[in-house]
Design an enzyme around this catalytic site. Structure first.
Site, PDB file in Angstrom:
ATOM      1  N   GLU A 108      -5.064  -4.566  10.908  1.00 18.04           N
ATOM      2  CA  GLU A 108      -4.039  -3.526  11.050  1.00 18.04           C
ATOM      3  C   GLU A 108      -4.294  -2.757  12.350  1.00 18.04           C
ATOM      4  O   GLU A 108      -5.087  -1.801  12.358  1.00 18.04           O
ATOM      5  CB  GLU A 108      -4.097  -2.553   9.871  1.00 18.04           C
ATOM      6  CG  GLU A 108      -3.793  -3.174   8.534  1.00 18.04           C
ATOM      7  CD  GLU A 108      -3.241  -2.146   7.543  1.00 18.04           C
ATOM      8  OE1 GLU A 108      -2.195  -2.415   6.951  1.00 18.04           O
ATOM      9  OE2 GLU A 108      -3.839  -1.074   7.386  1.00 18.04           O
ATOM     10  N   GLY A 141       2.999  -1.022   4.294  1.00 23.48           N
ATOM     11  CA  GLY A 141       3.021   0.402   3.944  1.00 23.48           C
ATOM     12  C   GLY A 141       4.432   0.843   3.582  1.00 23.48           C
ATOM     13  O   GLY A 141       4.927   0.566   2.485  1.00 23.48           O
ATOM     14  N   GLY A 142       5.102   1.484   4.517  1.00 28.49           N
ATOM     15  CA  GLY A 142       6.418   2.086   4.265  1.00 28.49           C
ATOM     16  C   GLY A 142       7.407   1.164   3.559  1.00 28.49           C
ATOM     17  O   GLY A 142       8.089   1.586   2.611  1.00 28.49           O
ATOM     18  N   SER A 162       3.746  -1.749  10.331  1.00 32.92           N
ATOM     19  CA  SER A 162       5.202  -1.810  10.533  1.00 32.92           C
ATOM     20  C   SER A 162       5.801  -3.178  10.172  1.00 32.92           C
ATOM     21  O   SER A 162       6.706  -3.658  10.858  1.00 32.92           O
ATOM     22  CB  SER A 162       5.569  -1.409  11.962  1.00 32.92           C
ATOM     23  OG  SER A 162       5.174  -0.074  12.212  1.00 32.92           O
ATOM     24  N   ASN A 193       0.869  -1.176   0.000  1.00 36.35           N
ATOM     25  CA  ASN A 193       0.000   0.000   0.000  1.00 36.35           C
ATOM     26  C   ASN A 193       0.908   1.229   0.000  1.00 36.35           C
ATOM     27  O   ASN A 193       1.491   1.564   1.030  1.00 36.35           O
ATOM     28  CB  ASN A 193      -0.893  -0.037   1.258  1.00 36.35           C
ATOM     29  CG  ASN A 193      -1.722   1.223   1.407  1.00 36.35           C
ATOM     30  OD1 ASN A 193      -1.775   2.058   0.507  1.00 36.35           O
ATOM     31  ND2 ASN A 193      -2.367   1.375   2.559  1.00 36.35           N
ATOM     32  N   TRP A 194       1.010   1.859  -1.150  1.00 33.16           N
ATOM     33  CA  TRP A 194       1.923   3.015  -1.268  1.00 33.16           C
ATOM     34  C   TRP A 194       1.381   4.244  -0.560  1.00 33.16           C
ATOM     35  O   TRP A 194       2.077   5.236  -0.420  1.00 33.16           O
ATOM     36  CB  TRP A 194       2.159   3.348  -2.745  1.00 33.16           C
ATOM     37  CG  TRP A 194       2.955   2.341  -3.513  1.00 33.16           C
ATOM     38  CD1 TRP A 194       3.373   1.104  -3.087  1.00 33.16           C
ATOM     39  CD2 TRP A 194       3.450   2.472  -4.864  1.00 33.16           C
ATOM     40  NE1 TRP A 194       4.082   0.475  -4.080  1.00 33.16           N
ATOM     41  CE2 TRP A 194       4.142   1.288  -5.182  1.00 33.16           C
ATOM     42  CE3 TRP A 194       3.353   3.467  -5.824  1.00 33.16           C
ATOM     43  CZ2 TRP A 194       4.751   1.082  -6.427  1.00 33.16           C
ATOM     44  CZ3 TRP A 194       3.946   3.264  -7.061  1.00 33.16           C
ATOM     45  CH2 TRP A 194       4.644   2.088  -7.358  1.00 33.16           C
ATOM     46  N   LYS A 195       0.117   4.234  -0.174  1.00 29.47           N
ATOM     47  CA  LYS A 195      -0.543   5.419   0.393  1.00 29.47           C
ATOM     48  C   LYS A 195      -0.348   6.603  -0.569  1.00 29.47           C
ATOM     49  O   LYS A 195      -0.225   6.385  -1.780  1.00 29.47           O
ATOM     50  CB  LYS A 195      -0.031   5.680   1.813  1.00 29.47           C
ATOM     51  CG  LYS A 195      -0.123   4.404   2.678  1.00 29.47           C
ATOM     52  CD  LYS A 195       0.016   4.635   4.127  1.00 29.47           C
ATOM     53  CE  LYS A 195      -0.141   3.314   4.868  1.00 29.47           C
ATOM     54  NZ  LYS A 195      -0.103   3.456   6.305  1.00 29.47           N
ATOM     55  N   HIS A 249      -9.423   1.343   5.167  1.00 32.19           N
ATOM     56  CA  HIS A 249      -8.145   1.507   5.859  1.00 32.19           C
ATOM     57  C   HIS A 249      -8.348   2.459   7.042  1.00 32.19           C
ATOM     58  O   HIS A 249      -9.168   3.372   6.974  1.00 32.19           O
ATOM     59  CB  HIS A 249      -7.108   2.069   4.877  1.00 32.19           C
ATOM     60  CG  HIS A 249      -5.723   2.048   5.428  1.00 32.19           C
ATOM     61  ND1 HIS A 249      -5.270   3.001   6.316  1.00 32.19           N
ATOM     62  CD2 HIS A 249      -4.703   1.170   5.260  1.00 32.19           C
ATOM     63  CE1 HIS A 249      -4.027   2.703   6.654  1.00 32.19           C
ATOM     64  NE2 HIS A 249      -3.652   1.602   6.038  1.00 32.19           N
ATOM     65  N   GLY A 268       2.780   2.625  10.757  1.00 30.97           N
ATOM     66  CA  GLY A 268       3.742   3.713  10.567  1.00 30.97           C
ATOM     67  C   GLY A 268       4.493   4.100  11.822  1.00 30.97           C
ATOM     68  O   GLY A 268       5.121   5.157  11.880  1.00 30.97           O
ATOM     69  N   GLU A 291      -6.787   4.918   7.984  1.00 36.94           N
ATOM     70  CA  GLU A 291      -6.636   6.335   7.613  1.00 36.94           C
ATOM     71  C   GLU A 291      -7.915   6.852   6.945  1.00 36.94           C
ATOM     72  O   GLU A 291      -8.280   8.015   7.117  1.00 36.94           O
ATOM     73  CB  GLU A 291      -5.405   6.507   6.709  1.00 36.94           C
ATOM     74  CG  GLU A 291      -4.118   6.326   7.506  1.00 36.94           C
ATOM     75  CD  GLU A 291      -2.971   5.674   6.743  1.00 36.94           C
ATOM     76  OE1 GLU A 291      -2.997   5.649   5.503  1.00 36.94           O
ATOM     77  OE2 GLU A 291      -2.029   5.185   7.414  1.00 36.94           O
TER      78      GLU A 291
HETATM   79  P1  13P Z   1       3.252   0.671   7.651  1.00 34.72           P
HETATM   80  O1  13P Z   1       3.745  -0.640   7.087  1.00 34.72           O
HETATM   81  O2  13P Z   1       3.985   1.849   7.097  1.00 34.72           O
HETATM   82  O3  13P Z   1       3.193   0.633   9.139  1.00 34.72           O
HETATM   83  O4  13P Z   1       1.750   0.857   7.135  1.00 34.72           O
HETATM   84  C1  13P Z   1       0.857  -0.186   7.317  1.00 34.72           C
HETATM   85  C2  13P Z   1      -0.385   0.111   6.571  1.00 34.72           C
HETATM   86  O5  13P Z   1      -1.154   0.967   6.944  1.00 34.72           O
HETATM   87  C3  13P Z   1      -0.627  -0.657   5.335  1.00 34.72           C
HETATM   88  O6  13P Z   1      -1.911  -0.468   4.868  1.00 34.72           O
END
Ligand code: 13P
Length: 253
Positions: free
Chosen positions: A169, A234-235, A213, A12-14, A97, A175, A99
């Site tokens: 999640e 994510g990251g 994470s 997930n590149w956000k 998600h 993050g 967010e």
């Molecule tokens: P991180 O891997 O950056 O913690 O993000 C997780 C996430 O929200 C994936 O959708």
């Protein structure tokens, strides 16, 4: 014999990336070998879906999206419909998600509507659930996750729900560098599967991913757990080497 669930790793590149940076990341991901044991998907921001499709064409990595509109089509300025995502060649879509829930105010009802719409269109929904730190500390983690699942089950029904992928999640792990321990994650994944089973869903079929994470270092420890069927990353999905290592860890189980 029980069929083993194939692992699924989703990047997930956000809201990250630009044409130039994406091109080099995607060119590296293109080289990833295919594996019988893991399916790999990247979810770039909407404007870059076509770029990702083009560069990844013929590779082992497919493309999904991070969200879809809760409406089918029409006068909804700024929204992107599920059928547009299908048109661009997306195979799956992330829904609900944390967010989207916390920053954009998506309710369980909106999330359920989106899941139903994705299923109707044949786009695989990745339903995100998870508790905040305060909820965990208050001992409410399972109740919160159960309510998020029930919101969707009430709308889509148990029969169709077996086509949903669930991504657990925990909000406190997103993050933050603070991953749930493999044991903490497994406890929640087993709870989710048991709850789906109790609700009449063919729960052994359902993939339950962990997100929060995930790194190349912790992925192998998470993936050995029986109810962890992959990861929503994510990251670490923005760096070709770490994302490839996470996918390789899934393929190695
Ligand atoms: P991180 O891997 O950056 O913690 O993000 C997780 C996430 O929200 C994936 O959708």
């Amino acid at each position: 014999m029980l069929k083993v669930r194939k692992k699924l790793v989703i990047g997930n590149w956000k809201m990250n990336g630009c044409l130039e940076r994406n091109a080099s990341l995607l060119a590296e991901l293109r080289l990833m070998g295919s594996s019988e044991r893991v399916e790999v998907v990247v979810c770039p921001p909407f404007p870059y879906v076509s770029q990702a499709k083009e560069i990844l064409a013929g590779s082992a990595v497919s493309v999904g999206a991070q969200n879809l509109s809760s409406f089918k089509d029409g006068a909804y300025t700024g929204d992107v419909s599920g059928s547009m995502l299908l048109d661009l060649g997306c195979s799956l879509v992330i829904v609900g998600h944390s967010e989207r829930r916390s920053v954009f105010g998506e309710t369980d009802h909106v999330v359920a509507t989106k899941v139903a719409l994705a299923l109707e269109l044949g786009l695989k929904p990745i339903l995100c659930v998870g508790e905040t730190l305060a909820q965990r500390e208050a001992g409410e983690a399972e109740a919160v996750v159960q309510a998020q699942l029930d919101g969707v089950l009430a709308v889509v029904g148990a029969a169709l729900a077996s086509d949903v992928v669930v991504a657990y999640e925990p909000v406190w792990a997103i993050g933050t560098g603070r991953t749930a321990t493999p044991d903490q994650a497994e406890v929640m994944h087993a709870f989710i599967r048991a709850h789906l089973e109790r609700s009449g869903v063919a729960a052994q079929k359902v993939k339950i991913l962990y997100g929060g994470s995930v790194t190349a270092a912790n992925a192998p420890l998470l993936f050995v757990k029986p109810d962890i069927d992959g990861a929503l990353v994510g990251g670490a999905s923005l760096v070709a080497e770490s994302f490839s290592l996470i996918c390789a860890a899934a393929a190695a189980i």
